[in-house]
Design an enzyme around this catalytic site. Sequence first.
Site, mmCIF file in Angstrom:
data_model
loop_
_atom_site.group_PDB
_atom_site.id
_atom_site.type_symbol
_atom_site.label_atom_id
_atom_site.label_comp_id
_atom_site.label_asym_id
_atom_site.label_seq_id
_atom_site.Cartn_x
_atom_site.Cartn_y
_atom_site.Cartn_z
ATOM 1 N N HIS A 1 11.262 79.951 -39.531
ATOM 2 C CA HIS A 1 10.600 79.348 -40.695
ATOM 3 C C HIS A 1 11.506 79.463 -41.908
ATOM 4 O O HIS A 1 12.205 80.458 -42.097
ATOM 5 C CB HIS A 1 9.229 79.992 -40.955
ATOM 6 N N ASP B 1 14.063 86.902 -44.025
ATOM 7 C CA ASP B 1 12.749 86.400 -43.615
ATOM 8 C C ASP B 1 12.507 85.034 -44.242
ATOM 9 O O ASP B 1 11.847 84.913 -45.261
ATOM 10 C CB ASP B 1 11.663 87.387 -44.046
ATOM 11 N N GLU C 1 5.143 79.427 -42.605
ATOM 12 C CA GLU C 1 4.792 80.631 -41.849
ATOM 13 C C GLU C 1 4.196 81.689 -42.751
ATOM 14 O O GLU C 1 3.254 82.384 -42.378
ATOM 15 C CB GLU C 1 6.035 81.193 -41.145
ATOM 16 N N GLU C 2 4.742 81.799 -43.964
ATOM 17 C CA GLU C 2 4.252 82.820 -44.882
ATOM 18 C C GLU C 2 2.822 82.542 -45.332
ATOM 19 O O GLU C 2 2.146 83.440 -45.828
ATOM 20 C CB GLU C 2 5.176 82.922 -46.107
ATOM 21 N N GLU D 1 12.234 86.179 -36.054
ATOM 22 C CA GLU D 1 11.534 86.685 -37.228
ATOM 23 C C GLU D 1 12.311 87.822 -37.885
ATOM 24 O O GLU D 1 13.413 88.157 -37.467
ATOM 25 C CB GLU D 1 10.131 87.178 -36.833
ATOM 26 N N HIS E 1 10.426 90.977 -48.302
ATOM 27 C CA HIS E 1 9.543 90.264 -49.234
ATOM 28 C C HIS E 1 9.773 90.675 -50.691
ATOM 29 O O HIS E 1 8.835 90.720 -51.482
ATOM 30 C CB HIS E 1 8.075 90.458 -48.863
#
Length: 816
Positions: A185, A197, A231-232, A258, A334
């Site tokens: 993603h 990510d 995806e998030e 991932e 993140h």
Amino acid sequence: MEGDTTVRRIKPFGTQQYVAQDNNGAQDRCENNGYNGEPKRKPEVNLYLLREGLAASLVSVFILVLWALVHLSLQQLVIGKPTGEFNAVRARQHLEQITSAGPRPVGSQENEVLTVGYLLKQIEDIQVETAAGPHQLSIDIQRPTGTFSIDFLGGFTSFYDHITNIAVRLEPKGGAQHLMLANCHFDTVANSPGASDDAVSCAVMLEVLHSLANQSTPLNHGVIFLFNGAEENVLQASHGFITQHPWAKQVRAFINLEAAGVGGKEVVFQTGPENPWLVQAYVHAAKHPFASVVGQEVFQSGVIPSDTDFRIFRDFGNIPGIDLAFIENGFIYHTKYDTANRILTDSIQRAGGRYVRDLACATGVALLSWFVTLLSVLIVALLVTLLGRSMFWYNHFYASVCLYGAAATGKMILIHTLAKNLYYGVSEWKLGDLYFDVSLLLWCCSLVWLTQHGLCSAYAPMLMVAFPLATRLLLAKEFKHRGASAKYCVLYLLGLALPYVHFMFLIWVVFEIFTPIMGRSGTEIPPEVVLASLVTLATIFLSSFFLHFIYLVRSTKRIMAGLGFVFTIMFLLVSCGLFFPYSGDLDSPRPKRVFLQHTTRTFHNLQGEVESRDSGLWINSFDYTGMQHITPHIPEINETVRTRCREDRPFCGYPWFLPVKFLSRKNWYLPAPEVSPSSPVEFSLLSKEETSWGTIKMTFSVKGPSHMSLYLMPHRGASLSTWSFGDGTPRFDLSGEYFIFYSHGLDAPTWTFWFEIQPPADPDPSGPEGIVSVAISSHYFFGKDQRTARLEEMLHRFPTWAFPSSWVSTYDMYRY
């Protein structure tokens, strides 16, 4: 006085220690320590007892060497050279181009236009370059709309509209009946560039696509490369593909790429369901396969508050697959620190009778020692928490090992030393034999339990049974004739090396995952209890086959004194606040995560009139320390502005982006000017009608930003019977409330939904008016609406070690 180097001439107990005696003189060993009259005499044998210093040195060196081997193995990445197979340098260029757009939330120009445009350009170049080869390459841009329910974060319903998927199909020119799916993603959470990510996975997939398309030999089957753009937003794009795309019906297996950390070795942490051929294929294909079935079972247990597209493909597509992820350095997952320069190019390249009673008593002593040890360490953790020093280990991990590890080790040694001196009364080699059997028994029990429950993790205790048992059998003669000699100890440790190094790797994985997670687990889970428990359990597991050493040494005084000294010094240093939890060091950041929303809240009564309205900065801390370390820098964020949950308002009356209020009950609300987004949410009731079966059907329309959250709270006695989401059955009732997560891509139409509610038979006069409260919150994650002057002013006041993720939101509540 005898020194530690003395060789003692000791006398074996004789047969009465483990052989049943006649009834006239027999007494339970648990009462009289096994003595009953004068023991039968046997020829005396010189048997060595361990010297205290030698025992401590051997065990310490053994543990440290194996821990170093674990870290060495984690650094042994495949050093990539540009070849026709895979060019890591070219993949890094893709990574840097994708992350150069900055954060890429769903619905933003950076995600829907810039990144999509770059990916399409690269794919189209590959298509042109390989047109004359044996493969054909098809590209499809999918903009799915759909809804589903998921039992994640307590459970909620998700709705998406016109999000983006880029699906690329590579197959022989004659076509392919069966397809393999590879998924990454390219979207991110707000305020993070998302290099690991998951931009790096998309960069890897671009290069794999280039490599496969350029092969001169055609593939046996086709491959779909899915670059998913949502995806998030809790796995929406993968759901859109696997449930709606025509190619999905031909997919037979998938690989999901991932990240839960940044770089290092990628680990396979989920496979299946069933279909072991997938794992075998991975083992044969990967140059350095790296997987853990323990990780799979821990992840799928729900202990880790995270999920991946693997779940969607498995549950909604009913296809088997493999989940791979980078897990190292999860502290910057993140956050703004998740940048391309932190990912190594190498990481990209790699991707009976008396004996039974004695054994039972000894097992009881061992279990008691574990329980008392855990309880003692938890008391220490509680003291650290009460002193306000919680999470000191977040930036100083080995300080926790010294504090809690020393406490746990010292307590276990103390209990067994007391048992040896006060209960058994002697220090002799058969007690060492007995406690080796205790360790073996306990590992056998765990092996049986895991096997009985069908858990693949049973292989771990199997290793801890097989290798120590084989080692002890091979050394039985040496131990019988010479006791705990230096030769015996060295050979014994060598025999334990393989299972212990593997177990230490599993321990590393646990700490590498759970330590960063404690920085984003909310204000309700005490992190000291979690980490102290993990350190204690690791100590218990690692010490299991060293317990019998305590019974083979003459004394443990110096060992306990050393451990006590380490514990005392560390406790004093922690109490004094020497170990600050956070760090803004760019090379190794340990940021404190804070969420700030500049929000305006509007509450309407049953007549549709505005009942109250306010605006402010709503602040959430996502770790246990709350605002403890922020208040000295921003004094107005203090306990006087702590919020209280209004139970008569959906989700307490605050704009929760996800249903995680149970994780973060401590939040703060500072008055601030009203927000005025350029595209405010438009919410209206289209119709309200009573059905023939006694329910009331309400239909609504919503027009707003790309991210919105809908909250439904039936009043006491009322209940939702059906709605337009998912399969039509309302699910995941969170304490009487329902949460629907919504997102859309570009050019999405007005969102229309409905639900039916059964009115209460006896309305509650003390409750709110009407039968249901409906609230809608809008979240502006990008563009000019994301910031306000008040928000910017507040952000600049946060210390450098904090990562404040901020945006503008609104909250509107209606009674019906």
